[in-house]
Motif scaffolding. Sequence first.
Motif, mmCIF file in Angstrom:
data_model
loop_
_atom_site.group_PDB
_atom_site.id
_atom_site.type_symbol
_atom_site.label_atom_id
_atom_site.label_comp_id
_atom_site.label_asym_id
_atom_site.label_seq_id
_atom_site.Cartn_x
_atom_site.Cartn_y
_atom_site.Cartn_z
ATOM 1 N N ARG A 19 -2.313 32.915 22.217
ATOM 2 C CA ARG A 19 -1.852 33.819 21.159
ATOM 3 C C ARG A 19 -2.657 33.704 19.866
ATOM 4 N NH1 ARG A 19 3.010 35.928 20.440
ATOM 5 N NH2 ARG A 19 1.709 37.287 19.214
ATOM 6 N N THR A 20 -3.578 32.757 19.766
ATOM 7 C CA THR A 20 -4.283 32.522 18.513
ATOM 8 C C THR A 20 -5.018 33.763 18.027
ATOM 9 O OG1 THR A 20 -4.564 30.228 19.187
ATOM 10 C CG2 THR A 20 -5.883 30.988 17.328
ATOM 11 N N ARG A 21 -5.737 34.433 18.902
ATOM 12 C CA ARG A 21 -6.470 35.635 18.496
ATOM 13 C C ARG A 21 -5.520 36.728 18.029
ATOM 14 N NH1 ARG A 21 -10.940 38.238 22.292
ATOM 15 N NH2 ARG A 21 -10.478 36.227 23.192
ATOM 16 N N ASP A 22 -4.369 36.870 18.710
ATOM 17 C CA ASP A 22 -3.373 37.869 18.308
ATOM 18 C C ASP A 22 -2.904 37.651 16.877
ATOM 19 O OD1 ASP A 22 -3.541 38.771 20.901
ATOM 20 O OD2 ASP A 22 -1.631 37.891 21.525
ATOM 21 N N ALA A 23 -2.768 36.388 16.491
ATOM 22 C CA ALA A 23 -2.244 36.058 15.162
ATOM 23 C C ALA A 23 -3.167 36.533 14.045
ATOM 24 C CB ALA A 23 -2.023 34.552 15.046
ATOM 25 N N PHE A 24 -4.455 36.642 14.346
ATOM 26 C CA PHE A 24 -5.414 37.042 13.322
ATOM 27 C C PHE A 24 -5.887 38.480 13.484
ATOM 28 C CE2 PHE A 24 -5.745 32.415 13.528
ATOM 29 C CZ PHE A 24 -5.460 32.116 12.208
ATOM 30 N N SER A 25 -5.280 39.225 14.397
ATOM 31 C CA SER A 25 -5.645 40.625 14.630
ATOM 32 C C SER A 25 -4.683 41.541 13.908
ATOM 33 C CB SER A 25 -5.598 40.950 16.128
ATOM 34 O OG SER A 25 -6.484 40.128 16.834
ATOM 35 N N PHE A 26 -5.188 42.634 13.388
ATOM 36 C CA PHE A 26 -4.352 43.630 12.737
ATOM 37 C C PHE A 26 -3.744 44.516 13.814
ATOM 38 C CE2 PHE A 26 -3.498 47.550 10.359
ATOM 39 C CZ PHE A 26 -2.761 47.013 9.314
ATOM 40 N N PRO A 27 -2.431 44.743 13.798
ATOM 41 C CA PRO A 27 -1.809 45.583 14.826
ATOM 42 C C PRO A 27 -2.325 47.011 14.764
ATOM 43 C CG PRO A 27 -0.250 45.112 13.069
ATOM 44 C CD PRO A 27 -1.494 44.292 12.789
ATOM 45 N N GLU A 28 -2.436 47.632 15.931
ATOM 46 C CA GLU A 28 -2.945 49.006 15.996
ATOM 47 C C GLU A 28 -2.048 49.987 15.276
ATOM 48 O OE1 GLU A 28 -3.991 50.218 19.929
ATOM 49 O OE2 GLU A 28 -4.947 48.299 20.365
ATOM 50 N N GLY A 29 -0.752 49.756 15.298
ATOM 51 C CA GLY A 29 0.175 50.649 14.617
ATOM 52 C C GLY A 29 1.214 49.843 13.874
ATOM 53 N N LEU A 30 1.411 50.131 12.628
ATOM 54 C CA LEU A 30 2.405 49.401 11.858
ATOM 55 C C LEU A 30 3.799 49.705 12.386
ATOM 56 C CD1 LEU A 30 1.018 49.845 8.250
ATOM 57 C CD2 LEU A 30 0.877 47.831 9.702
ATOM 58 N N GLY A 31 4.606 48.690 12.520
ATOM 59 C CA GLY A 31 5.977 48.865 12.987
ATOM 60 C C GLY A 31 6.090 49.068 14.486
ATOM 61 N N VAL A 32 4.970 49.060 15.190
ATOM 62 C CA VAL A 32 4.979 49.232 16.637
ATOM 63 C C VAL A 32 4.867 47.863 17.274
ATOM 64 C CG1 VAL A 32 3.787 50.235 18.608
ATOM 65 C CG2 VAL A 32 3.899 51.492 16.461
ATOM 66 N N ARG A 33 5.831 47.533 18.067
ATOM 67 C CA ARG A 33 5.839 46.229 18.710
ATOM 68 C C ARG A 33 4.719 46.164 19.734
ATOM 69 N NH1 ARG A 33 10.928 42.821 19.718
ATOM 70 N NH2 ARG A 33 10.001 41.050 20.726
ATOM 71 N N GLY A 34 3.956 45.080 19.713
ATOM 72 C CA GLY A 34 2.818 44.919 20.612
ATOM 73 C C GLY A 34 3.242 44.555 22.018
ATOM 74 N N SER A 35 2.254 44.311 22.829
ATOM 75 C CA SER A 35 2.479 43.937 24.210
ATOM 76 C C SER A 35 3.184 42.585 24.280
ATOM 77 C CB SER A 35 1.127 43.848 24.923
ATOM 78 O OG SER A 35 1.280 43.223 26.167
ATOM 79 N N SER A 36 3.999 42.411 25.289
ATOM 80 C CA SER A 36 4.671 41.127 25.472
ATOM 81 C C SER A 36 4.075 40.373 26.655
ATOM 82 C CB SER A 36 6.168 41.329 25.651
ATOM 83 O OG SER A 36 6.405 42.126 26.789
ATOM 84 N N SER A 37 2.815 40.688 27.010
ATOM 85 C CA SER A 37 2.180 40.030 28.150
ATOM 86 C C SER A 37 2.000 38.531 27.923
ATOM 87 C CB SER A 37 0.827 40.679 28.460
ATOM 88 O OG SER A 37 -0.060 40.509 27.373
ATOM 89 N N HIS A 38 2.098 38.083 26.687
ATOM 90 C CA HIS A 38 1.992 36.649 26.400
ATOM 91 C C HIS A 38 3.255 35.893 26.799
ATOM 92 C CE1 HIS A 38 3.788 38.502 22.849
ATOM 93 N NE2 HIS A 38 4.378 37.350 22.631
ATOM 94 N N VAL A 39 4.352 36.592 27.051
ATOM 95 C CA VAL A 39 5.601 35.942 27.483
ATOM 96 C C VAL A 39 6.090 36.431 28.842
ATOM 97 C CG1 VAL A 39 6.401 35.392 25.158
ATOM 98 C CG2 VAL A 39 7.054 37.557 26.188
ATOM 99 N N ASP A 40 5.560 37.542 29.316
ATOM 100 C CA ASP A 40 6.032 38.128 30.573
ATOM 101 C C ASP A 40 5.173 37.683 31.753
ATOM 102 O OD1 ASP A 40 8.087 39.465 29.319
ATOM 103 O OD2 ASP A 40 6.927 41.291 29.021
ATOM 104 N N CYS A 41 5.436 36.496 32.248
ATOM 105 C CA CYS A 41 4.783 36.015 33.463
ATOM 106 C C CYS A 41 5.774 35.092 34.162
ATOM 107 C CB CYS A 41 3.468 35.290 33.156
ATOM 108 S SG CYS A 41 3.629 33.797 32.159
#
Length: 142
Positions: A19-41
């Motif tokens: 998740r480190t890279r995600d923490a420093f990335s700007f979300p594509e859309g404000l207020g839009v929840r990102g992918s949950s692939s980091h927890v869905d396995c």
Amino acid sequence: MSTQTPVIQWWYKSYCRDRTRDAFSFPEGLGVRGSSSHVDCSDSSRTVRVVASVTGSSITLAEHYKGRDITIINKADLRIGELQWGDSGVYLCKVIISDDLEGRNEAPVELLVLGESSTPLLSPTLSSLQPSISPSHLPPCL
């Protein structure tokens, strides 16, 4: 209402991907929840272990966490002293009451360690399982 003493268990599940890279990335859309692939396995593809449990005033730390400054306070708050990089992941709080089979008995809280910080407190609210954010501690799991 149950008269049984609840067992509070905190479990750790590693992220499915870093998740480190995600923490420093700007979300594509404000207020839009990102992918949950980091927890869905599946749990078989990641580390899953008990952190600690408490019944009444008796607290037990799992072998992996013995020797660390980790405890359960205020009936069900998981307090982690000095964080380590490997502490990033999903923490799951489970409340087990033998004669209470209705309702929701668990909820997740995500922790992402990025650097030095204060002592986190994973704090369940016994009256609700809805996570919320407070400046003094991490989201509650109950």
